[in-house]
Enzyme design. Structure first.
Site, PDB file in Angstrom:
ATOM      1  N   ASP A 200       0.830  -1.204   0.000  1.00  0.00           N
ATOM      2  CA  ASP A 200       0.000   0.000   0.000  1.00  0.00           C
ATOM      3  C   ASP A 200       0.870   1.262   0.000  1.00  0.00           C
ATOM      4  O   ASP A 200       1.887   1.323   0.701  1.00  0.00           O
ATOM      5  CB  ASP A 200      -0.863  -0.042   1.272  1.00  0.00           C
ATOM      6  CG  ASP A 200      -1.948   1.001   1.282  1.00  0.00           C
ATOM      7  OD1 ASP A 200      -2.771   0.999   0.359  1.00  0.00           O
ATOM      8  OD2 ASP A 200      -1.979   1.826   2.229  1.00  0.00           O
ATOM      9  N   GLU A 263       1.704  -0.553  -4.851  1.00  0.00           N
ATOM     10  CA  GLU A 263       0.698   0.444  -5.243  1.00  0.00           C
ATOM     11  C   GLU A 263       1.454   1.757  -5.450  1.00  0.00           C
ATOM     12  O   GLU A 263       1.598   2.574  -4.549  1.00  0.00           O
ATOM     13  CB  GLU A 263      -0.374   0.616  -4.157  1.00  0.00           C
ATOM     14  CG  GLU A 263      -1.523   1.490  -4.644  1.00  0.00           C
ATOM     15  CD  GLU A 263      -2.089   2.436  -3.603  1.00  0.00           C
ATOM     16  OE1 GLU A 263      -3.114   3.038  -3.887  1.00  0.00           O
ATOM     17  OE2 GLU A 263      -1.497   2.584  -2.511  1.00  0.00           O
TER      18      GLU A 263
HETATM   19  C1  NOJ Z   1      -4.452   2.898  -0.824  1.00  0.00           C
HETATM   20  C2  NOJ Z   1      -5.524   1.897  -0.574  1.00  0.00           C
HETATM   21  O1  NOJ Z   1      -5.765   1.170  -1.739  1.00  0.00           O
HETATM   22  C3  NOJ Z   1      -6.712   2.696  -0.115  1.00  0.00           C
HETATM   23  O2  NOJ Z   1      -7.892   1.935  -0.096  1.00  0.00           O
HETATM   24  C4  NOJ Z   1      -6.396   3.277   1.235  1.00  0.00           C
HETATM   25  O3  NOJ Z   1      -7.456   4.096   1.653  1.00  0.00           O
HETATM   26  C5  NOJ Z   1      -5.128   4.120   1.177  1.00  0.00           C
HETATM   27  N1  NOJ Z   1      -4.087   3.502   0.430  1.00  0.00           N
HETATM   28  C6  NOJ Z   1      -4.608   4.366   2.563  1.00  0.00           C
HETATM   29  O4  NOJ Z   1      -4.099   3.173   3.089  1.00  0.00           O
END
Ligand code: NOJ
Length: 520
Positions: A200, A263
């Site tokens: 993440d 991500e």
């Molecule tokens: C990216 C995640 O995919 C999302 O759902 C989340 O709210 C944020 N990062 C914070 O962790």
């Protein structure tokens, strides 16, 4: 063969709370997934990525972790997760978890200690700072809701940083102890047979050591910073690459090698490619310029070309079009039009690299309008961003009132979409359905080791994206008019319009795509 099993693989992102409820509480869970693994095997996926499974007070539905070494009791137990991993393995599928290293829940024991006093041994686990001279926040950074990213703590007289919700405190990656904690966390899960992590906010871990103000954003759109400010100092710091070199050496120490999938929320392809390092950082970095590209031959084709050009030798691209934040491609790209959904699936499954489908993509699930009073997403639903609940509603298994997601009469945690229009049961035995089409595409991808082969853009009429994919030719007409392809007739293997066999005229109907071999 196994060394880079993700190359050419199809992964399936599964939003655990919304996939299958096994105990009738209205929330999906790990046991529910185990009961449905046959479906994923039948569909032909190689691995699943589970949205957050760790204990959390759920201010951001698991992206606010309060314990990195356990399983959220609402979703199951460690034993359930072990059982899921081994049942998946028996079916030839691997399991990836979601790892959240940028921040923890403020309910995490680390934060509770950190906030206890300035002298606490865990104080430096988080980013604490003194007020600005006027007593306000230390700098101009904004959180994901558009409010100052700093929360005042009266007890210790300092602010702490939260790039997302107030309940999600950012970790301080300048502190070597934080590195050591995460090495331990990685090994804990790898030792249990977890095949890798989706990471993440992978671009965000380090913050500027001087906490400098962010400048105005130099671009708009979802990847252009936050609320008018560029994400220069609160994210995107170069030091993060050292973390991934370290984690890569841990991941490569396992057999089979473990996968790090970032991500990487960046708009610039060169920056995206930098997360692969010299093939010594992440093995896969999510491509958001592709997600947000227009649904046209020109826009998608140019992101693909730029990505392949930018990746280091051996770097494997990864393509995805839907997720729990950005919504579903069947809505964003296709406006719900089934012909366009098929075209998108045809392209996604034939591009070189790794494919990540989001649950429901395979049946053409579209975003669901969730009434304000039923909204569960407190982070996404603000003036700048629509609520992300639209793409988190339960999997549509059948046309019963609960969609087959939970027991009859149970109210699911988010409302069920239009199951009469779209559900697995109705599509599964219909050879003309989107689901059957998607399954055929995945089978062809496997047989032809699609996804790991060559990609070369081929000339074609305006609006047509034509490319060689391995030994196949793909032609996708992103237009409302028929198009004629150059060259000799085609032997069509798959067509979004249901054609097969020799195509005399080598022409495409509006929004038709084909996978073909060239007649010699
Ligand atoms: C990216 C995640 O995919 C999302 O759902 C989340 O709210 C944020 N990062 C914070 O962790």
């Amino acid at each position: 063969m196994d060394r880079r099993w993700w190359q050419g693989a199809t992964l399936y992102q599964l939003y655990v709370r919304s996939w299958q409820d096994s105990d009738g509480d209205g929330y999906g869970d790990l046991r529910g997934i185990i009961g449905r693994l046959d479906y994923l095997e039948w569909l032909g996926v190689d691995g699943i990525w589970l949205s957050p499974t760790m204990p959390s007070p759920d201010h951001d539905w698991g992206y606010d972790v309060s314990d990195y070494l356990s399983v959220h009791p609402e979703l199951g137990s460690l034993d359930d997760l072990d059982a899921l991993v081994s049942s998946a393995r028996e079916r030839g599928m691997r399991v990836l978890l979601d790892l959240v290293p940028n921040h923890t829940s403020t309910w995490h024991p680390w934060f509770i200690e950190s906030a206890a006093s300035k002298q606490n041994g865990k104080r430096d686990y988080y980013v604490w700072a003194d007020p600005a001279p006027d007593g306000g926040p230390p700098n101009n950074w904004l959180d994901f809701t558009g409010q100052p990213a700093w929360q005042w703590d009266a007890g210790t007289g300092q602010y702490y940083l939260h790039n997302f919700l107030t309940e999600q405190a950012d970790l301080n990656w300048w502190n070597p102890a934080v590195h050591e904690e995460f090495r331990r966390i990685l090994r804990f899960w790898f030792d249990r047979g977890i095949a890798g992590f989706r990471i993440d906010v992978a671009h965000g871990l380090y913050k500027d050591a001087q906490l400098r103000d962010n400048p105005p954003a130099d671009a708009g759109g979802p990847l252009g910073g936050r609320f008018g400010l560029g994400a220069v100092y609160n994210e995107n710091r170069p030091e993060v690459h050292g973390v991934y070199r370290d984690w890569r050496s841990i991941a490569d120490g396992y057999d089979p090698r473990r996968l790090l999938l970032g991500e990487t929320w960046v708009g610039n392809i060169a920056r995206l490619a930098s997360f692969y390092g010299q093939d010594d950082e992440l093995q896969l970095a999510f491509n958001f310029p592709f997600v947000f590209a227009g649904f046209s031959a020109e826009d998608l084709g140019s992101v693909v070309a730029a990505t392949l050009e930018a990746l280091p030798a051996g770097g494997c691209p990864v393509w995805t079009a839907s997720n729990h934040d950005v919504g579903r491609f069947a809505t964003r790209w296709c406006g719900g039009d089934p012909a366009k959904v098929r075209l998108a699936l045809l392209v996604l499954t034939t591009l070189p690299g790794t494919l990540v489908l989001y649950y429901g993509d395979e049946v053409g699930m579209t975003d669901v309008t969730v009434p304000a009073e039923l909204t569960r997403d407190t982070l996404g639903g603000n003036s700048a961003r629509p609520s992300r609940d639209r793409a988190r509603t339960p999997m549509q298994w059948d046309d019963s009132p609960t969609g087959g997601f939970t027991a009859p009469g149970v109210v699911s945690w988010l409302p069920i979409g239009d199951v009469a229009r779209c559900n697995v049961a109705a599509q599964r035995d219909d050879p003309a359905s989107v689901l059957s089409f998607c399954r055929d595409l995945l089978r062809l991808r496997r047989e032809r080791s699609g996804g790991s082969g060559r990609y070369e853009r081929l000339p074609g009429p305006a609006g047509v994206w034509r490319y060689a994919a391995g030994d196949l030719e793909v032609a996708a007409n992103f237009g409302d008019r028929p198009a004629t392809l150059p060259g000799p007739a085609l032997e069509v293997l798959v067509s979004t319009a249901g054609k097969r066999g020799q195509s005399e005229s080598a022409s495409l109907a509006p929004w038709e795509g084909v996978i073909a071999v060239r007649s010699r």
